[in-house]
Design a protein around this motif. Structure first.
Motif, PDB file in Angstrom:
ATOM      1  N   GLU A 124       0.831  -1.206   0.000  1.00 24.02           N
ATOM      2  CA  GLU A 124       0.000   0.000   0.000  1.00 24.02           C
ATOM      3  C   GLU A 124       0.867   1.258   0.000  1.00 24.02           C
ATOM      4  O   GLU A 124       0.547   2.251  -0.650  1.00 24.02           O
ATOM      5  CB  GLU A 124      -0.925  -0.012   1.217  1.00 24.02           C
ATOM      6  N   GLY A 125       1.982   1.210   0.739  1.00 28.87           N
ATOM      7  CA  GLY A 125       2.879   2.355   0.782  1.00 28.87           C
ATOM      8  C   GLY A 125       3.583   2.598  -0.541  1.00 28.87           C
ATOM      9  O   GLY A 125       3.763   3.752  -0.957  1.00 28.87           O
ATOM     10  N   ARG A 126       3.965   1.539  -1.228  1.00 28.45           N
ATOM     11  CA  ARG A 126       4.598   1.679  -2.536  1.00 28.45           C
ATOM     12  C   ARG A 126       3.605   2.244  -3.553  1.00 28.45           C
ATOM     13  O   ARG A 126       3.976   3.055  -4.413  1.00 28.45           O
ATOM     14  CB  ARG A 126       5.140   0.324  -2.993  1.00 28.45           C
ATOM     15  N   ARG A 127       2.353   1.817  -3.451  1.00 30.96           N
ATOM     16  CA  ARG A 127       1.338   2.353  -4.365  1.00 30.96           C
ATOM     17  C   ARG A 127       1.103   3.833  -4.079  1.00 30.96           C
ATOM     18  O   ARG A 127       0.933   4.639  -5.008  1.00 30.96           O
ATOM     19  CB  ARG A 127       0.041   1.552  -4.212  1.00 30.96           C
ATOM     20  N   ALA A 128       1.103   4.214  -2.803  1.00 28.37           N
ATOM     21  CA  ALA A 128       0.925   5.620  -2.452  1.00 28.37           C
ATOM     22  C   ALA A 128       2.109   6.461  -2.933  1.00 28.37           C
ATOM     23  O   ALA A 128       1.940   7.602  -3.365  1.00 28.37           O
ATOM     24  CB  ALA A 128       0.762   5.757  -0.933  1.00 28.37           C
ATOM     25  N   ARG A 129       3.312   5.882  -2.892  1.00 25.94           N
ATOM     26  CA  ARG A 129       4.490   6.601  -3.367  1.00 25.94           C
ATOM     27  C   ARG A 129       4.419   6.839  -4.872  1.00 25.94           C
ATOM     28  O   ARG A 129       4.802   7.897  -5.368  1.00 25.94           O
ATOM     29  CB  ARG A 129       5.755   5.825  -3.000  1.00 25.94           C
ATOM     30  N   LEU A 130       3.899   5.846  -5.606  1.00 26.52           N
ATOM     31  CA  LEU A 130       3.702   6.020  -7.044  1.00 26.52           C
ATOM     32  C   LEU A 130       2.712   7.151  -7.311  1.00 26.52           C
ATOM     33  O   LEU A 130       2.917   7.966  -8.224  1.00 26.52           O
ATOM     34  CB  LEU A 130       3.191   4.719  -7.659  1.00 26.52           C
TER      35      LEU A 130
END
Length: 217
Positions: A124-130
């Motif tokens: 979820e954090g990687r998707r938010a960073r994208l």
């Protein structure tokens, strides 16, 4: 009324924690762990950090998926999903769909809702960073996910409804229905896989629609 009753029922299921330390997120936990944070500031300026840790390797329907609440790095409480944890100034609500977290929100006493912040190493954090780094690309991926689910709904549901209406007990009341869509098995499988990917992508953003994601599940 029903929503408030369900929230109170979830609060009653909360059990006290054992004080163990919160484990850091590891890369190999990407497929089956979600970790979110809620940072609150007291009136005197002191900060409190809550963490919600969910190991969702098992489907929610098994009844064994639990959310764990940590307070300043120590295990504070736990509850099977859907969960509602009383915290400073409100409640943290956590629930799952078949594809990941459906909800992880802080609801204040006046009803205002805020999604919790995902751990930067989590999926979820990687998707938010994208989303932060490439907002246009992120919106395109989100639009594509919704489009896939709408298309799957239009193509797969008629094929499922048709055989059901052939059952005598059903056809007696609603008649029979012949699906105008007949796709080869390999294409239905491909659509199913695309639907799984789209719903998972939406779960990483805590997006849930009862019509789209519920039908996909």
């Amino acid at each position: 009324m029903f929503k408030e009753w369900r929230r109170r029922r979830a609060v009653r299921r909360v059990k006290p924690g054992d004080g163990r330390a919160l484990q850091r997120f590891r890369w190999w936990q990407l497929p089956f762990r979600a970790l979110f944070y809620l940072r609150l500031t007291h009136e005197e300026g002191r900060r409190t950090v809550y963490a919600v840790d969910v190991r969702h390797g098992q489907n929610q329907s098994s009844g064994r998926v639990r959310a764990h609440l940590y307070l300043d790095g120590r295990h504070h409480a736990e509850c099977r999903l859907p969960a509602a944890f009383p915290v400073q100034g409100g409640i943290v609500e956590v629930s799952m769909s078949d594809f990941g977290l459906r909800r992880c929100h802080y609801v204040t006493a006046d009803g205002t809702e805020f999604p919790l912040e995902p751990d930067p190493d989590s999926a979820e954090g990687r998707r938010a960073r994208l989303d932060r780094a490439h907002p246009a690309l992120s919106r395109g991926i989100g639009f594509l996910s919704a489009l896939v689910l709408v298309t799957a709904l239009a193509l797969l549901v008629p094929q499922l409804v048709g055989p059901l209406t052939q059952v005598e007990a059903v056809s007696r009341h609603v008649g029979t229905f012949t699906s105008p869509v007949r796709l080869p098995t390999w294409l239905n499988i491909a659509i199913g896989l695309a639907t799984l990917a789209a719903s998972t992508e939406r779960a990483l953003r805590l997006r849930y629609s009862r019509l789209l994601d519920g039908a996909a599940g």
